[in-house]
Design an enzyme around this catalytic site. Sequence first.
Site, PDB file in Angstrom:
ATOM      1  N   SER A  45       0.812  -1.215   0.000  1.00 45.97           N
ATOM      2  CA  SER A  45       0.000   0.000   0.000  1.00 45.97           C
ATOM      3  C   SER A  45       0.845   1.265   0.000  1.00 45.97           C
ATOM      4  O   SER A  45       0.338   2.359  -0.263  1.00 45.97           O
ATOM      5  CB  SER A  45      -0.946   0.014   1.205  1.00 45.97           C
ATOM      6  OG  SER A  45      -1.924  -0.998   1.093  1.00 45.97           O
ATOM      7  N   GLY A 218      -2.769   3.770  -3.754  1.00 40.97           N
ATOM      8  CA  GLY A 218      -3.319   4.715  -4.709  1.00 40.97           C
ATOM      9  C   GLY A 218      -4.823   4.893  -4.658  1.00 40.97           C
ATOM     10  O   GLY A 218      -5.500   4.545  -3.690  1.00 40.97           O
ATOM     11  N   CYS A 243      -9.511  -2.233   3.280  1.00 42.22           N
ATOM     12  CA  CYS A 243      -8.814  -0.995   2.922  1.00 42.22           C
ATOM     13  C   CYS A 243      -9.213  -0.539   1.516  1.00 42.22           C
ATOM     14  O   CYS A 243     -10.369  -0.182   1.298  1.00 42.22           O
ATOM     15  CB  CYS A 243      -7.315  -1.174   3.082  1.00 42.22           C
ATOM     16  SG  CYS A 243      -6.408   0.380   3.252  1.00 42.22           S
ATOM     17  N   LEU A 244      -8.311  -0.551   0.553  1.00 36.82           N
ATOM     18  CA  LEU A 244      -8.677  -0.185  -0.809  1.00 36.82           C
ATOM     19  C   LEU A 244      -9.835  -1.043  -1.296  1.00 36.82           C
ATOM     20  O   LEU A 244     -10.680  -0.580  -2.056  1.00 36.82           O
ATOM     21  CB  LEU A 244      -7.466  -0.328  -1.739  1.00 36.82           C
ATOM     22  CG  LEU A 244      -7.752  -0.007  -3.203  1.00 36.82           C
ATOM     23  CD1 LEU A 244      -6.858   1.112  -3.713  1.00 36.82           C
ATOM     24  CD2 LEU A 244      -7.551  -1.246  -4.085  1.00 36.82           C
ATOM     25  N   GLN A 247     -13.058   0.525  -0.517  1.00 34.57           N
ATOM     26  CA  GLN A 247     -13.308   1.666  -1.395  1.00 34.57           C
ATOM     27  C   GLN A 247     -13.749   1.220  -2.786  1.00 34.57           C
ATOM     28  O   GLN A 247     -14.679   1.788  -3.372  1.00 34.57           O
ATOM     29  CB  GLN A 247     -12.034   2.512  -1.482  1.00 34.57           C
ATOM     30  CG  GLN A 247     -11.568   3.052  -0.139  1.00 34.57           C
ATOM     31  CD  GLN A 247     -10.080   3.404  -0.137  1.00 34.57           C
ATOM     32  OE1 GLN A 247      -9.459   3.537  -1.199  1.00 34.57           O
ATOM     33  NE2 GLN A 247      -9.502   3.544   1.041  1.00 34.57           N
ATOM     34  N   ASN A 285      -3.715   2.033   7.136  1.00 34.57           N
ATOM     35  CA  ASN A 285      -2.781   2.598   6.170  1.00 34.57           C
ATOM     36  C   ASN A 285      -3.556   2.943   4.907  1.00 34.57           C
ATOM     37  O   ASN A 285      -3.685   2.125   4.001  1.00 34.57           O
ATOM     38  CB  ASN A 285      -1.650   1.615   5.852  1.00 34.57           C
ATOM     39  CG  ASN A 285      -0.753   2.118   4.740  1.00 34.57           C
ATOM     40  OD1 ASN A 285      -0.773   3.294   4.391  1.00 34.57           O
ATOM     41  ND2 ASN A 285       0.035   1.224   4.147  1.00 34.57           N
ATOM     42  N   TYR A 288      -7.186   7.372   1.028  1.00 39.34           N
ATOM     43  CA  TYR A 288      -8.491   7.630   0.435  1.00 39.34           C
ATOM     44  C   TYR A 288      -9.549   7.043   1.359  1.00 39.34           C
ATOM     45  O   TYR A 288      -9.258   6.148   2.164  1.00 39.34           O
ATOM     46  CB  TYR A 288      -8.606   6.998  -0.956  1.00 39.34           C
ATOM     47  CG  TYR A 288      -7.719   7.649  -1.997  1.00 39.34           C
ATOM     48  CD1 TYR A 288      -8.234   8.545  -2.922  1.00 39.34           C
ATOM     49  CD2 TYR A 288      -6.352   7.375  -2.027  1.00 39.34           C
ATOM     50  CE1 TYR A 288      -7.412   9.144  -3.874  1.00 39.34           C
ATOM     51  CE2 TYR A 288      -5.526   7.980  -2.966  1.00 39.34           C
ATOM     52  CZ  TYR A 288      -6.060   8.864  -3.885  1.00 39.34           C
ATOM     53  OH  TYR A 288      -5.245   9.456  -4.811  1.00 39.34           O
ATOM     54  N   HIS A 324      -7.015  -2.645   8.848  1.00 40.13           N
ATOM     55  CA  HIS A 324      -6.407  -3.950   8.576  1.00 40.13           C
ATOM     56  C   HIS A 324      -6.663  -4.904   9.750  1.00 40.13           C
ATOM     57  O   HIS A 324      -5.931  -4.876  10.736  1.00 40.13           O
ATOM     58  CB  HIS A 324      -4.903  -3.796   8.330  1.00 40.13           C
ATOM     59  CG  HIS A 324      -4.578  -3.214   6.998  1.00 40.13           C
ATOM     60  ND1 HIS A 324      -4.358  -3.992   5.882  1.00 40.13           N
ATOM     61  CD2 HIS A 324      -4.478  -1.932   6.584  1.00 40.13           C
ATOM     62  CE1 HIS A 324      -4.122  -3.207   4.835  1.00 40.13           C
ATOM     63  NE2 HIS A 324      -4.193  -1.957   5.246  1.00 40.13           N
ATOM     64  N   GLU A 326      -5.983  -7.934   9.999  1.00 41.77           N
ATOM     65  CA  GLU A 326      -4.858  -8.855  10.186  1.00 41.77           C
ATOM     66  C   GLU A 326      -3.721  -8.203  10.972  1.00 41.77           C
ATOM     67  O   GLU A 326      -2.791  -8.885  11.406  1.00 41.77           O
ATOM     68  CB  GLU A 326      -4.347  -9.338   8.830  1.00 41.77           C
ATOM     69  CG  GLU A 326      -3.520  -8.355   8.041  1.00 41.77           C
ATOM     70  CD  GLU A 326      -4.315  -7.260   7.370  1.00 41.77           C
ATOM     71  OE1 GLU A 326      -3.695  -6.389   6.737  1.00 41.77           O
ATOM     72  OE2 GLU A 326      -5.565  -7.243   7.474  1.00 41.77           O
TER      73      GLU A 326
END
Length: 355
Positions: A45, A218, A243-244, A247, A285, A288, A324, A326
């Site tokens: 990431s 990103g 996370c991403l 999104q 982490n 966005y 996260h 984990e």
Amino acid sequence: MTNAYVALEGGRVVTARSRAPGRAHGELVFTTAYTGYEESLTDPSYEEQVLTFSYPLIGNYGVREERFESDRVHPRAAVARELTDDVAAWLTEEGVPAVDQLDTRELVIAIREEGAMKCGIAAGPDATPEAALEELSACVSMSDHTEIGEQVTVDSPVAYNRDGDGPDVALIDCGAKGSIVTSLIDRGATVHVLPCDTTADAITELAPDILFISNGPGDPKNFEAAGELVSTFAGDIPMAGICLGQQVIADALGGDTEKMTFGHRGVNQPVRDLRSGQVLMTTQNHGYTVSDPGQLEVTQVNVNDDTPEGLDSDELNIITRQYHPEANPGPEDTLGFFDDVVALSGSTKAVSSAD
């Protein structure tokens, strides 16, 4: 010895000490984590970013490969108040510039006030301020890294734990941390790690019990193929995301995402579960966030700024988390998320582990 320079967006140049030589540029961000520098530096990431550690001493317990989250260092450069020789040697071997002996408190305050910013770094015997400024001029915004997924995803499908007694999970690798795979395997799942540009036909052929969109670097809007998978299979295949991944799923289901000022990066982010009222400590982490959940329900929020940390849909059989679960490193408050993921398939074979 001043033989390194950090050029910040706006043109200011900060002097530092070179610990691993080279030139680099990227988005300057910071983490408040006080342990886990090996995990952070190998977290995909952080691709195309320059990682600043707010904790003053980085490297005080050495470097051990078993703690790595991937097979290489992903930040373009590392910045710290003090780096030990072990970490400096590791980054030198990896070809990743590193600098220390500068006021990281000042850098963190600048990022908090001005936002994550472009920067350029030049380190080593021949480093000059002009070289750092040249690197800065080559830096582009994170959203402009449209092909960033290709830099962090697997080249071809890889299957783990084929003899597992749990569900088959198709993990779309947008930059997945290794501990996500481990957490699923620990619960009996067979994990198929697939490239981020995997097609709907490939998923149909694989016929997984669960579709899982991973974390990654990103702008989530640049992961169009993963979003198309979500649009195609939502309601047909149970889904999860981290996370991403959260999104991407929100974007694909009528929602929207936006860039944060300086993001959440650390191991002590408080998250409130809106159903139970419980506050969980989490590792995060991301730069966005989901601004509109679309068809999903917001079930968890960040205590500090109310940004969505958990999205669910009972109707579509979807659960996602912005943080996260984990960890590695970090608190273990949220490990039960993976039990919930395995349960999405309705499998009675999966082995549930205690939080």
